[in-house]
Design a protein around this motif. Structure first.
Motif, PDB file in Angstrom:
ATOM      1  N   LYS A  54       0.840  -1.186   0.000  1.00 57.48           N
ATOM      2  CA  LYS A  54       0.000   0.000   0.000  1.00 57.48           C
ATOM      3  C   LYS A  54       0.886   1.250   0.000  1.00 57.48           C
ATOM      4  O   LYS A  54       2.043   1.204   0.424  1.00 57.48           O
ATOM      5  CB  LYS A  54      -0.905   0.020   1.239  1.00 57.48           C
ATOM      6  CG  LYS A  54      -1.828  -1.189   1.340  1.00 57.48           C
ATOM      7  CD  LYS A  54      -2.773  -1.251   0.160  1.00 57.48           C
ATOM      8  CE  LYS A  54      -3.695  -2.464   0.260  1.00 57.48           C
ATOM      9  NZ  LYS A  54      -4.587  -2.568  -0.908  1.00 57.48           N
ATOM     10  N   PHE A  94      -5.656  -3.957   4.101  1.00 57.68           N
ATOM     11  CA  PHE A  94      -5.203  -2.761   4.817  1.00 57.68           C
ATOM     12  C   PHE A  94      -3.691  -2.713   4.979  1.00 57.68           C
ATOM     13  O   PHE A  94      -3.173  -1.850   5.678  1.00 57.68           O
ATOM     14  CB  PHE A  94      -5.866  -2.692   6.190  1.00 57.68           C
ATOM     15  CG  PHE A  94      -7.362  -2.542   6.129  1.00 57.68           C
ATOM     16  CD1 PHE A  94      -7.935  -1.398   5.607  1.00 57.68           C
ATOM     17  CD2 PHE A  94      -8.189  -3.558   6.564  1.00 57.68           C
ATOM     18  CE1 PHE A  94      -9.310  -1.256   5.540  1.00 57.68           C
ATOM     19  CE2 PHE A  94      -9.566  -3.440   6.501  1.00 57.68           C
ATOM     20  CZ  PHE A  94     -10.129  -2.286   5.986  1.00 57.68           C
ATOM     21  N   LYS A 132      -4.907  -8.136   8.829  1.00 55.15           N
ATOM     22  CA  LYS A 132      -5.024  -6.820   8.199  1.00 55.15           C
ATOM     23  C   LYS A 132      -4.686  -6.908   6.713  1.00 55.15           C
ATOM     24  O   LYS A 132      -5.372  -6.326   5.870  1.00 55.15           O
ATOM     25  CB  LYS A 132      -4.087  -5.828   8.886  1.00 55.15           C
ATOM     26  CG  LYS A 132      -4.525  -5.359  10.261  1.00 55.15           C
ATOM     27  CD  LYS A 132      -3.453  -4.487  10.898  1.00 55.15           C
ATOM     28  CE  LYS A 132      -3.060  -3.334  10.005  1.00 55.15           C
ATOM     29  NZ  LYS A 132      -1.962  -2.525  10.604  1.00 55.15           N
ATOM     30  N   GLN A 133      -3.615  -7.647   6.407  1.00 55.03           N
ATOM     31  CA  GLN A 133      -3.199  -7.777   5.014  1.00 55.03           C
ATOM     32  C   GLN A 133      -4.273  -8.468   4.179  1.00 55.03           C
ATOM     33  O   GLN A 133      -4.545  -8.067   3.043  1.00 55.03           O
ATOM     34  CB  GLN A 133      -1.872  -8.554   4.957  1.00 55.03           C
ATOM     35  CG  GLN A 133      -1.278  -8.702   3.578  1.00 55.03           C
ATOM     36  CD  GLN A 133      -1.833  -9.903   2.827  1.00 55.03           C
ATOM     37  OE1 GLN A 133      -2.232 -10.891   3.436  1.00 55.03           O
ATOM     38  NE2 GLN A 133      -1.863  -9.818   1.513  1.00 55.03           N
TER      39      GLN A 133
END
Length: 570
Positions: free
Chosen positions: A452, A492, A487-488
């Motif tokens: 990201k 995110f 999260k990944q």
């Protein structure tokens, strides 16, 4: 009477479409191969155009026949993979192949079998169109509608009883002693059935079924059709000689490794004399020979590399000329999800015996009684089993560990009997573990793609873990990794503990280089002062260079002795 015409095969198992951005000069030929099997048996299979599929197969055959050094590399994704993510990965592999392969030599096939992403996959085709039928909400509805009548009644009855009894306990104190036992019983029934529903929603068992019954068989049919097309073009009366055969290599990830090894088993001729004499040939069919096997985070039992009775990996592995495993200690997808799911089906007595091959890492402890955790230094990385000019047995350098309190060498997994049994009962058969070269990427640090915008680091970061350089991770480390991985998976940002190998710059170079050009050519392609020299001395220097790069990246390598003998000490 009308003249007899040659039957045209009716191919319904897969579609073949060009990879996006296919090189116009066809330096490397690249295709997606889509299995037509549906996610659920009630759904219609994907539509196929038989003539278009045959045309693509014949185009592949023509390309291979015209090639001076033909090879096919097939990549297979793993469990729970979103189709769009698999396609994106195959595009990356294809672009890398065009940079390292000689022109007109290689065909790359990105195989898409019907895996099911637990959270839903809007990119997965259903029937002849993309629909919302693969959303997570639909999966929940299907999970309850597929529940057997008795279990469904128990679940809803138990839930209703739990709520009713809880309400009575809250509103009155007169029947506490009488109502508490049925409350506990109804809660246990509902909770047990909810656990079954959650296991279904994890899609692991469903993916395992589809891998076994669709993924393997459709891949076998693909290879058979290409073999048939090449044979017809050449008008073969006898199988090709070894020197003229087409190299066939596989790159599997996670459950894709299960598909690869079982595909090789089906394609193998068990009645061949070499197979009967425990020395199976690399030849497959009339035109292929097995070349390289690359297993990344393999979701197959660690038992498969034990030198005990014959097992499925041994029969597959001995046919391949090169074999590699990429693993890491922090792979929670294997350590938690896979081992938990296989707890119900894998015939192991101990927890340590249920770990997967992707959990096998470089040995850090002297034995079960050694509980001293410590920090790894630079000299602990690179090739760890090459000492004093010799390459030691990988079997002695591997272990499975969960913490500094629970770890087992491969000998200890079987009560220190494995090596003794091997040496006394089958001294002429190589230990299966010694045929692999292992890359322990637990502390691998590098620049990565697909991060990201807020994640782009100024310095390299841990690729498949936090790269803590510990002899063993502890419970807190695993908890942090679990949060980061979750999260990944939600998009995110975080650590991709199971698939990060395909994001690191150096790991991609190694994985794709081994798959397309092999270990010796990969070493030779490393930039140094002896790039054009392929003598033993120069190759040893290149091997040292390779070890140094891995050391700098935090990768521990256990080199297969056969790789040193055949690719370096020539």
């Amino acid at each position: 009477m009308a003249a007899l015409t040659k039957a045209v095969p009716d191919i319904t198992q897969f579609n073949i479409t060009p990879i996006d951005g296919l090189a116009p000069d066809q330096t490397v030929l690249g295709y997606y191969v889509n299995s037509t099997a549906a996610i659920n048996i009630e759904d219609n299979p994907l539509e196929t155009n038989n003539e278009a599929v045959l045309a693509k197969i014949r185009s592949i055959a023509d390309y291979l026949i015209a090639s001076p050094e033909p090879q096919i590399v097939i990549s297979i994704h793993g469990y729970g993979t979103q189709r769009s993510d698999a396609e994106k990965r195959y595009q990356k592999i294809y672009r890398h192949a065009t940079q390292i392969c000689q022109p007109q030599t290689s065909v790359f096939l990105g195989y898409l079998w019907p895996s099911e992403k637990p959270t839903g996959d809007r990119s997965a085709p259903t029937g002849d169109r993309v629909t919302d039928d693969n959303s997570f909400g639909t999966k929940i509805k299907d999970a309850f509608s597929a529940l057997p009548i008795l279990l469904s009644g128990l679940f809803w009855g138990g839930l209703a009883a739990s709520l009713a009894i809880a309400f009575l306990l809250i509103t009155t104190d007169d029947f506490n002693g009488l109502l508490t036992p049925p409350l506990i019983g109804s809660v246990l029934v509902s909770a047990g059935l909810l656990t079954l529903i959650l296991l279904r929603l994890s899609t692991y068992f469903r993916d395992n079924y589809r891998a076994t019954n669709y993924g393997v068989l459709d891949l076998v049919e693909l290879i058979r059709q290409i073999d048939q097309a090449v044979s017809e073009k050449l008008a073969l009366q006898e199988p090709l000689s070894e020197a003229k055969r087409i190299k066939l290599s596989f790159l599997g990830h996670s459950m894709g490794c299960f598909i690869v090894t079982n595909t090789i088993r089906i394609l193998s001729d068990v009645f061949d004399t070499g197979s009967i004499n425990q020395n199976p040939p690399a030849e497959i069919g009339r035109v292929f020979r097995l070349e390289r096997l690359i297993l990344v985070a393999p979701d197959i039992p660690a038992e498969s590399i034990m030198p005990r009775r014959s097992n499925f990996l041994r029969s597959s592995l001995r046919r391949c000329k090169e074999a590699y495993v990429f693993s890491n200690e922090g792979d929670l997808a294997l350590r938690l999800a896979s081992t938990t799911a296989n707890y119900f089906s894998f015939p192991a007595r101990k927890r340590s015996s249920g770990y997967r091959l992707g959990n096998v890492t470089v040995r850090h402890f002297k034995g079960q009684a050694d509980h001293q955790n410590y920090s790894l230094q630079d000299q602990n990385y690179g090739i760890v089993n090459q000492k004093n000019g010799t390459v030691e047995s990988p079997f002695q350098h591997l272990e499975v560990r969960a913490s500094d309190r629970e770890h087992h060498t491969l000998e200890e997994l079987r009560g220190n009997k494995v090596l003794k049994e091997h040496l006394t009962e089958a001294p002429n058969v190589n230990i299966v573990a010694d045929l692999f070269t292992y890359f322990d990427c637990t502390d691998y640090v590098d620049f990565q793609d697909e991060l990201k915008g807020s994640e782009q680091p100024e310095q390299p970061r841990g690729v498949v873990s936090f790269a803590l350089r510990k002899a063993a991770l502890n419970l807190i480390d695993y908890a942090r990794l679990n949060i980061s991985y979750f999260k990944q998976s939600l998009g995110f940002g975080g650590i991709n503990v199971h698939g990060g190998y395909f994001n690191g710059v150096w790991s991609q170079q190694v994985i794709y280089g081994l798959a397309f050009i092999g270990f010796q050519r990969f070493l030779a392609a490393l930039p140094d002062a002896t790039s054009s020299d392929h003598s033993t001395k120069a190759l040893e220097h290149k091997l040292d260079n390779f070890s140094t790069i891995c050391q700098q990246k935090g990768i521990q390598v256990v080199l297969a002795p056969i790789r040193y003998e055949k690719d370096v000490n020539v």
